[in-house]
Motif scaffolding. Structure first.
Motif, PDB file in Angstrom:
ATOM      1  N   ALA A 296       1.717  -0.497   2.388  1.00  0.00           N
ATOM      2  CA  ALA A 296       2.011   0.131   1.096  1.00  0.00           C
ATOM      3  C   ALA A 296       2.838   1.397   1.291  1.00  0.00           C
ATOM      4  CB  ALA A 296       0.707   0.439   0.359  1.00  0.00           C
ATOM      5  N   LEU A 297       2.506   2.166   2.321  1.00  0.00           N
ATOM      6  CA  LEU A 297       3.262   3.390   2.613  1.00  0.00           C
ATOM      7  C   LEU A 297       4.704   3.078   2.977  1.00  0.00           C
ATOM      8  CD1 LEU A 297       3.228   6.455   2.992  1.00  0.00           C
ATOM      9  CD2 LEU A 297       2.440   6.094   5.332  1.00  0.00           C
ATOM     10  N   ALA A 298       4.928   2.034   3.747  1.00  0.00           N
ATOM     11  CA  ALA A 298       6.291   1.646   4.120  1.00  0.00           C
ATOM     12  C   ALA A 298       7.110   1.293   2.876  1.00  0.00           C
ATOM     13  CB  ALA A 298       6.251   0.469   5.092  1.00  0.00           C
ATOM     14  N   LEU A 299       6.507   0.585   1.941  1.00  0.00           N
ATOM     15  CA  LEU A 299       7.216   0.178   0.732  1.00  0.00           C
ATOM     16  C   LEU A 299       7.486   1.352  -0.204  1.00  0.00           C
ATOM     17  CD1 LEU A 299       5.234  -3.110   0.064  1.00  0.00           C
ATOM     18  CD2 LEU A 299       7.698  -2.978   0.489  1.00  0.00           C
ATOM     19  N   LEU A 300       6.574   2.309  -0.221  1.00  0.00           N
ATOM     20  CA  LEU A 300       6.658   3.423  -1.178  1.00  0.00           C
ATOM     21  C   LEU A 300       7.114   4.720  -0.518  1.00  0.00           C
ATOM     22  CD1 LEU A 300       3.313   2.693  -3.070  1.00  0.00           C
ATOM     23  CD2 LEU A 300       5.627   2.029  -3.757  1.00  0.00           C
ATOM     24  N   ALA A 301       7.738   4.625   0.646  1.00  0.00           N
ATOM     25  CA  ALA A 301       8.122   5.823   1.401  1.00  0.00           C
ATOM     26  C   ALA A 301       9.039   6.743   0.603  1.00  0.00           C
ATOM     27  CB  ALA A 301       8.793   5.410   2.713  1.00  0.00           C
ATOM     28  N   ALA A 440       2.605   5.835  -9.372  1.00  0.00           N
ATOM     29  CA  ALA A 440       1.183   5.781  -9.700  1.00  0.00           C
ATOM     30  C   ALA A 440       0.751   4.351 -10.010  1.00  0.00           C
ATOM     31  CB  ALA A 440       0.887   6.696 -10.891  1.00  0.00           C
ATOM     32  N   ALA A 441       1.588   3.616 -10.745  1.00  0.00           N
ATOM     33  CA  ALA A 441       1.277   2.220 -11.061  1.00  0.00           C
ATOM     34  C   ALA A 441       1.230   1.375  -9.788  1.00  0.00           C
ATOM     35  CB  ALA A 441       2.319   1.665 -12.030  1.00  0.00           C
ATOM     36  N   ALA A 442       2.171   1.652  -8.872  1.00  0.00           N
ATOM     37  CA  ALA A 442       2.206   0.903  -7.610  1.00  0.00           C
ATOM     38  C   ALA A 442       0.941   1.137  -6.791  1.00  0.00           C
ATOM     39  CB  ALA A 442       3.434   1.304  -6.805  1.00  0.00           C
TER      40      ALA A 442
END
Length: 482
Positions: A296-301, A440-442
């Motif tokens: 999730a962190l990689a996608l939302l970096a 926030a939704a993600a």
């Protein structure tokens, strides 16, 4: 008892994460990557010297089956002598390190950090005794007070323009608050009466433990130290911030697990129980938490860096994505140290680390000749080599079936992919630079998908969540009745 200890440790690390994020958000807007990198170099150098300061006394006091007063006093005397001696050595060698990196400010930071060696002989043994007693409530309160002081002092000094020294004063205040808190909760002053009667029992254990600790710290600090010489302090600041963001799941989840694991393993060993089942269960729990968080962190970096650190740090984004992938293989290594310490195989741990460290150093050294991106990808190779060797060592003394290990990887991998599905969909529709509401939704969607994934694959964590929900339900019913 173990579950309650995890709860206290989790509260401790949750608070630490909040304070770290607040400090990162504030300081990143007040300091440049080069200023952050300068402190990180000084911190790395001091931390490596600190590896010998504790001399494995904390682990020794926790795992020793029977603690006699003279044995405790001998261990504490050794840590006192080493801490004061190494503190003086650090202070005197500050000028040498400053000359190596060509920055006189580095020497001042190291001298200030060396004063923390005065607090360690008090805090380290007393905190170890609290952990041995599974008194993680007291440990959590002490740590929270120290971290709060660190955050407040660091941010206050950064606001007033003190630059990298803000970090050093914050860390120093935390060290002395840790010592004061430990003395308050465990005022065992008799342990500080000098004695070397049992030094022969303490020194061999401490020597191997210190070697393992030093090598582990070198492994973590090595990219920063090499980058500081090859690519400069700016590169160190960028790389360190990328690593720090990827370590957020560790600081919240794994750091809450590890202080509890060694006492728990030691208790099972004293009862002559097999450590293989709890080791595999621990791997399942950690991978079920960390892998989803890293994906999730990689996608939302992009939105996370933008929100926490500001526009001047956007070069960190691709590094965060690569390092998130590079950290995925590390899960089996997190429980290796407490397991091998409990089994009395600390020497094997040192040998494995000694073999893999030069390989990792060579990989990073070669990659650093090209770019920071190459170094990040190099960490994936280095981490895989390290974990492969560690798994072989662990399996020799805590035999487990590879099929059981594979099933853990499959289940946790499926949960991680399920967790990543919602953020990935949002990124595909709106691009990587998500707004704060979409971020926030993600996060909320990822959390919901994580729970669904746990239930679908019958992951062991699903039972823990069910138990937590049931506990909260009973608590709510009890409150309503009252």
């Amino acid at each position: 008892m173990v579950r309650r200890s995890f709860a206290f440790a989790f509260a401790d690390k949750t608070t630490a994460l909040v304070l770290q994020l607040a400090t990162m958000a504030v300081v990143s807007r007040l300091m440049t990557p080069a200023e952050v990198g300068l402190f990180m170099i000084s911190s790395s150098l001091v931390i490596m010297i600190e590896a010998f300061r504790d001399f494995g006394v904390a682990s020794f006091l926790i795992q020793e089956p029977k603690l006699e007063p003279e044995l405790v006093r001998s261990a504490v005397t050794i840590i006192g002598l080493l801490s004061l001696g190494l503190g003086l050595l650090t202070f005197l060698s500050a000028g040498l390190f400053a000359a190596i990196y060509g920055d006189p400010e580095l020497g001042g930071l190291i001298r200030l950090a060396s004063l923390a060696f005065l607090a360690a002989p008090i805090s380290n043994p007393l905190l170890a005794l609290l952990r041995r007693d599974m008194n993680f409530g007291a440990v959590a309160r002490i740590n929270i007070a120290a971290m709060a002081a660190n955050a407040v002092i660091t941010m206050s000094l950064a606001f007033t323009g003190h630059g990298p020294v803000s970090f050093a004063w914050g860390a120093l205040s935390a060290a002395f608050i840790n010592a004061a808190g430990a003395a308050l909760y465990r005022p065992e002053w008799w342990i500080f009466k000098p004695s070397l009667k049992h030094w022969r029992r303490v020194v061999p254990f401490g020597a191997w433990t210190s070697a393992v600790t030093l090598l582990h710290m070198l492994y973590e600090a090595m990219p920063r130290l090499l980058l500081g010489r090859i690519l400069g302090f700016n590169a160190v600041g960028l790389f360190t911030r990328a690593v720090s963001l990827n370590q957020l799941p560790d600081r919240l989840l794994l750091n809450a697990v590890q202080p509890v694991v060694l006492p728990a393993f030691a208790a099972k060993a004293r009862n002559h129980e097999s450590l293989s089942p709890p080791y595999l269960l621990g791997l399942s729990m950690i991978s079920g938490l960390q892998w989803p968080a890293l994906l999730a962190l990689a996608l939302l970096a992009d939105p996370i860096v933008r929100l926490l650190m500001g526009q001047q740090w956007m070069e960190v984004v691709p590094l965060v994505r690569i390092l998130a992938i590079a950290m995925l293989p590390l899960v089996p290594s997190y429980l290796a140290f407490p397991l091998l310490v409990t089994l009395g195989r600390i020497k094997l741990m040192a040998i494995v680390t000694l073999v893999t460290f030069p390989i990792a150093t060579l990989i990073v050294l070669v990659c650093a000749q090209f770019s920071l991106t190459a170094v990040a990808w190099g960490m994936l190779v280095a981490n895989t080599v390290q974990v492969g060797a560690m798994l072989v060592a662990v399996r020799r003394h805590a035999a487990f079936n590879w099929s059981d290990f594979g099933m853990i990887a499959v289940r946790s991998g499926a949960v991680a992919l399920c967790t990543a599905a919602f953020p990935a969909a949002l990124v595909a529709m709106h691009g990587p630079a998500l707004s704060v509401p979409l971020l926030a939704a993600a996060v909320i969607g990822a959390a919901a998908c994580w729970v669904i994934g746990l239930m679908v694959v019958s992951h062991p964590l699903s039972a823990e969540i069910t138990r937590l929900v049931e506990t909260l339900r009973r608590f709510r019913l009890g409150s309503n009745v009252a």
